[in-house]
Design a protein around this motif. Sequence first.
Motif, PDB file in Angstrom:
ATOM      1  N   ASN A  15       0.802  -1.224   0.000  1.00  0.00           N
ATOM      2  CA  ASN A  15       0.000   0.000   0.000  1.00  0.00           C
ATOM      3  C   ASN A  15       0.836   1.277   0.000  1.00  0.00           C
ATOM      4  O   ASN A  15       0.281   2.381  -0.001  1.00  0.00           O
ATOM      5  CB  ASN A  15      -0.942  -0.003   1.214  1.00  0.00           C
ATOM      6  CG  ASN A  15      -1.937  -1.145   1.145  1.00  0.00           C
ATOM      7  OD1 ASN A  15      -2.740  -1.231   0.216  1.00  0.00           O
ATOM      8  ND2 ASN A  15      -1.888  -2.037   2.127  1.00  0.00           N
ATOM      9  N   PRO A  46      -6.893   7.160   0.704  1.00  0.00           N
ATOM     10  CA  PRO A  46      -6.308   6.659  -0.545  1.00  0.00           C
ATOM     11  C   PRO A  46      -4.811   6.389  -0.365  1.00  0.00           C
ATOM     12  O   PRO A  46      -4.114   7.149   0.302  1.00  0.00           O
ATOM     13  CB  PRO A  46      -6.539   7.799  -1.542  1.00  0.00           C
ATOM     14  CG  PRO A  46      -7.572   8.676  -0.923  1.00  0.00           C
ATOM     15  CD  PRO A  46      -7.385   8.541   0.561  1.00  0.00           C
ATOM     16  N   SER A  92      -5.377   3.323  -4.451  1.00  0.00           N
ATOM     17  CA  SER A  92      -6.410   2.394  -3.985  1.00  0.00           C
ATOM     18  C   SER A  92      -6.612   2.575  -2.494  1.00  0.00           C
ATOM     19  O   SER A  92      -5.690   2.965  -1.767  1.00  0.00           O
ATOM     20  CB  SER A  92      -6.003   0.953  -4.287  1.00  0.00           C
ATOM     21  OG  SER A  92      -4.745   0.668  -3.723  1.00  0.00           O
ATOM     22  N   SER A 109      -1.732   4.212  -7.761  1.00  0.00           N
ATOM     23  CA  SER A 109      -3.091   3.693  -7.926  1.00  0.00           C
ATOM     24  C   SER A 109      -4.087   4.380  -7.004  1.00  0.00           C
ATOM     25  O   SER A 109      -5.275   4.457  -7.305  1.00  0.00           O
ATOM     26  CB  SER A 109      -3.106   2.190  -7.632  1.00  0.00           C
ATOM     27  OG  SER A 109      -2.769   1.954  -6.279  1.00  0.00           O
ATOM     28  N   ALA A 148      -5.062  -3.573   2.560  1.00  0.00           N
ATOM     29  CA  ALA A 148      -5.748  -3.017   1.396  1.00  0.00           C
ATOM     30  C   ALA A 148      -7.221  -3.361   1.477  1.00  0.00           C
ATOM     31  O   ALA A 148      -7.611  -4.406   2.002  1.00  0.00           O
ATOM     32  CB  ALA A 148      -5.142  -3.571   0.111  1.00  0.00           C
ATOM     33  N   SER A 203     -10.701  -4.519  -0.093  1.00  0.00           N
ATOM     34  CA  SER A 203     -11.188  -5.312  -1.222  1.00  0.00           C
ATOM     35  C   SER A 203     -12.565  -5.853  -0.900  1.00  0.00           C
ATOM     36  O   SER A 203     -12.980  -5.908   0.255  1.00  0.00           O
ATOM     37  CB  SER A 203     -10.227  -6.474  -1.516  1.00  0.00           C
ATOM     38  OG  SER A 203     -10.124  -7.339  -0.397  1.00  0.00           O
TER      39      SER A 203
END
Length: 317
Positions: A138, A264, A271, A269, A185, A187
């Motif tokens: 991350n 973020p 993500s 990315s 992360a 998901s």
Amino acid sequence: MSMTTPPGWYPDSAVPGVERWWDGTNWTAHTRQAQTQAQAAYGAPPVTPSTVPSPVVAPAPSARAGRNRAVLIGAVAVAVVAAVVAGVLVIGGDDEENPPTAGPTAVTTTPTAPPTTDGPVEDDDEDKNATRVDDQLNGISLPIVKGWEKPEFYSGPAPTVTTVGTYPCPSGSKECRHGTVSSHAVSRTDASTPEAIAKEDVAAAAKETYEEDILGSLPYGRMTAYKVVAAGPTAVAGRTGYLVRWQVTTDKGPGGYVQSLAFPSPTGSESPVVVRFVFDAGPDGPALAVMDEITRGIRPIGSDTNGGVGSSITPGT
């Protein structure tokens, strides 16, 4: 009264080691390997009456050539037998009663040390002296504040920092720690904003910590109640995120605090990332100010600052 030789296989005097078929009248074109070593080695002529003609395939060798061939073949046979006998002696060398008179010389070698690599050598004390823990996936780095460590063995999400040492959980089922902070992360969620992600994750964190764990045990008994003690946007690692903090009551032990901080990722990315905080309540638990200290210390990997974007945003109560 004349005698005739019956049909059969007979040594071919023109080709040693080969037998040819005699049909009772004439030699035929049919041949085969000799069936006995004696006939093949010495080329002994068939014991037949003189009425059996010699094969017409090739002229019979002279008597002197036959004798020379017999001598040569005999010498080869003797050499083969000698080699076989020597081989038997060597193979039978394992018999203690009949040790071999000679055998292969044993060759010993001294092993050499493996080549060294150009990379750095890991120090067992490196983790003990570490001041940060990197989350390479991350792109963030967690600080190790005073009284905390990077645990050598930990079954929770990685990377993780914890308070130093363990203690028996309130239920006595396993060992617990007074404080843990971990990152992961995001998901498999329909939440799309840091606020929605934080609210969803804090409920999951409270359940995973204060209800039945992955091993089926209840280290704190059951979660009997909770209340939101802080929620709101905040700046972290140069990004604007959102945190939600719960105070949890359990039927065993002093309960605790759970906080989920979503933002973020500082990588390209961007993500979503979540940093989870789980602190014991009561006098043995870490001060809540440590949550804010660790939050301020979260940085992008390789950066000496927290990102330099935005400013601190005090969560609402």
